[in-house]
Design a protein around this motif. Structure first.
Motif, PDB file in Angstrom:
ATOM      1  N   UNK A   7       0.791  -1.239   0.000  1.00  0.00           N
ATOM      2  CA  UNK A   7       0.000   0.000   0.000  1.00  0.00           C
ATOM      3  C   UNK A   7       0.821   1.287   0.000  1.00  0.00           C
ATOM      4  N   UNK A   8       2.139   1.191   0.114  1.00  0.00           N
ATOM      5  CA  UNK A   8       2.998   2.353  -0.124  1.00  0.00           C
ATOM      6  C   UNK A   8       4.169   1.894  -0.987  1.00  0.00           C
ATOM      7  N   UNK A   9       4.800   2.842  -1.663  1.00  0.00           N
ATOM      8  CA  UNK A   9       5.894   2.522  -2.570  1.00  0.00           C
ATOM      9  C   UNK A   9       7.197   2.236  -1.848  1.00  0.00           C
ATOM     10  N   UNK A  10       8.193   1.849  -2.630  1.00  0.00           N
ATOM     11  CA  UNK A  10       9.490   1.446  -2.077  1.00  0.00           C
ATOM     12  C   UNK A  10      10.169   2.577  -1.312  1.00  0.00           C
ATOM     13  N   UNK A  11      10.145   3.785  -1.855  1.00  0.00           N
ATOM     14  CA  UNK A  11      10.823   4.907  -1.188  1.00  0.00           C
ATOM     15  C   UNK A  11      10.153   5.231   0.147  1.00  0.00           C
ATOM     16  N   UNK A  12       8.825   5.252   0.151  1.00  0.00           N
ATOM     17  CA  UNK A  12       8.092   5.546   1.386  1.00  0.00           C
ATOM     18  C   UNK A  12       8.313   4.452   2.427  1.00  0.00           C
ATOM     19  N   UNK A  13       8.361   3.211   1.971  1.00  0.00           N
ATOM     20  CA  UNK A  13       8.583   2.102   2.898  1.00  0.00           C
ATOM     21  C   UNK A  13       9.999   2.155   3.481  1.00  0.00           C
ATOM     22  N   UNK A  14      10.979   2.442   2.646  1.00  0.00           N
ATOM     23  CA  UNK A  14      12.358   2.562   3.139  1.00  0.00           C
ATOM     24  C   UNK A  14      12.455   3.686   4.172  1.00  0.00           C
ATOM     25  N   UNK A  15      11.808   4.819   3.887  1.00  0.00           N
ATOM     26  CA  UNK A  15      11.829   5.942   4.829  1.00  0.00           C
ATOM     27  C   UNK A  15      11.162   5.567   6.150  1.00  0.00           C
ATOM     28  N   UNK A  16      10.048   4.818   6.064  1.00  0.00           N
ATOM     29  CA  UNK A  16       9.348   4.384   7.277  1.00  0.00           C
ATOM     30  C   UNK A  16      10.270   3.568   8.176  1.00  0.00           C
ATOM     31  N   UNK A  17      11.162   2.782   7.553  1.00  0.00           N
ATOM     32  CA  UNK A  17      12.065   1.918   8.312  1.00  0.00           C
ATOM     33  C   UNK A  17      13.442   2.536   8.519  1.00  0.00           C
ATOM     34  N   UNK A  18      13.583   3.833   8.148  1.00  0.00           N
ATOM     35  CA  UNK A  18      14.838   4.524   8.382  1.00  0.00           C
ATOM     36  C   UNK A  18      15.984   4.040   7.505  1.00  0.00           C
TER      37      UNK A  18
END
Length: 199
Positions: free
Chosen positions: A145-156
């Protein structure tokens, strides 16, 4: 293989009870991704790595009451959460490894897989097993439900080209497993790859 399973279960078991409450607004995104599979009434579909079963109601709507909806997951606590949420009414829940499905070859029209690829201990083998159970011409949706960049940012973390979901890596991986990538979408609001079973 058991160690691989333990790692996945160790990650998801403590998160299962609160999983849906952490992501309460994803329902519309799941439904939109399911629509992209173009399922027909009476069809047969698997939610691979179904977790708490958030896609199951949309999959049931797509195939109708005469269709077959299966949800497969390795973590008992996630399937328990799916049952508590009432999603067992939308499909049959299977406690199983998606890398070794208890299904006949070519029995499904499609597979929906949300967030699965990064949790497969052996991605090539897992995607090949999903291809095995889908008829030629059947479809696969790899969704988040979110893209790769947003997911990477979510996980720092920084976005990496080594990510299995990066298009240059995922395309060949799918092709080797028996799939042809039809479309690749990686936006802040969603990640969705659609592929067709070859052969």
């Amino acid at each position: 293989m058991a160690d691989d399973h333990t790692h996945v279960q160790d990650f998801f078991t403590p998160r299962a009870a609160g999983w849906d409450s952490r992501f309460p607004d994803d329902g519309a995104a799941y439904a939109a991704a399911v629509d992209e599979l173009r399922l027909r009434p009476g069809g047969a579909v698997l939610d691979a790595g179904c977790g708490t079963g958030r896609a199951l109601p949309a999959l049931r709507t797509a195939v109708g009451p005469g269709g077959t909806v299966l949800g497969a997951d390795l973590t008992p606590a996630m399937l328990d959460a799916a049952l508590r949420a009432g999603r067992g009414a939308s499909g049959a829940l299977l406690l199983t490894d998606v890398g070794r499905l208890p299904l006949r070859t070519g029995v499904l029209d499609a597979v929906f897989a949300a967030g699965l690829v990064s949790h497969l201990p052996h991605p090539a083998q897992g995607l090949a097993e999903l291809a095995r159970v889908v008829r030629p011409g059947g479809r696969l949706a790899l969704f988040h439900p979110i893209g790769r960049a947003a997911l990477a940012a979510r996980h720092g973390r920084d976005l990496s080209d080594d990510d299995l979901r990066a298009e240059p890596r995922l395309g060949p991986l799918l092709a080797d497993a028996g799939w042809r990538m039809d479309s690749y979408t990686d936006e802040d609001s969603r990640f969705l790859v659609l592929a067709v079973r070859t052969g």
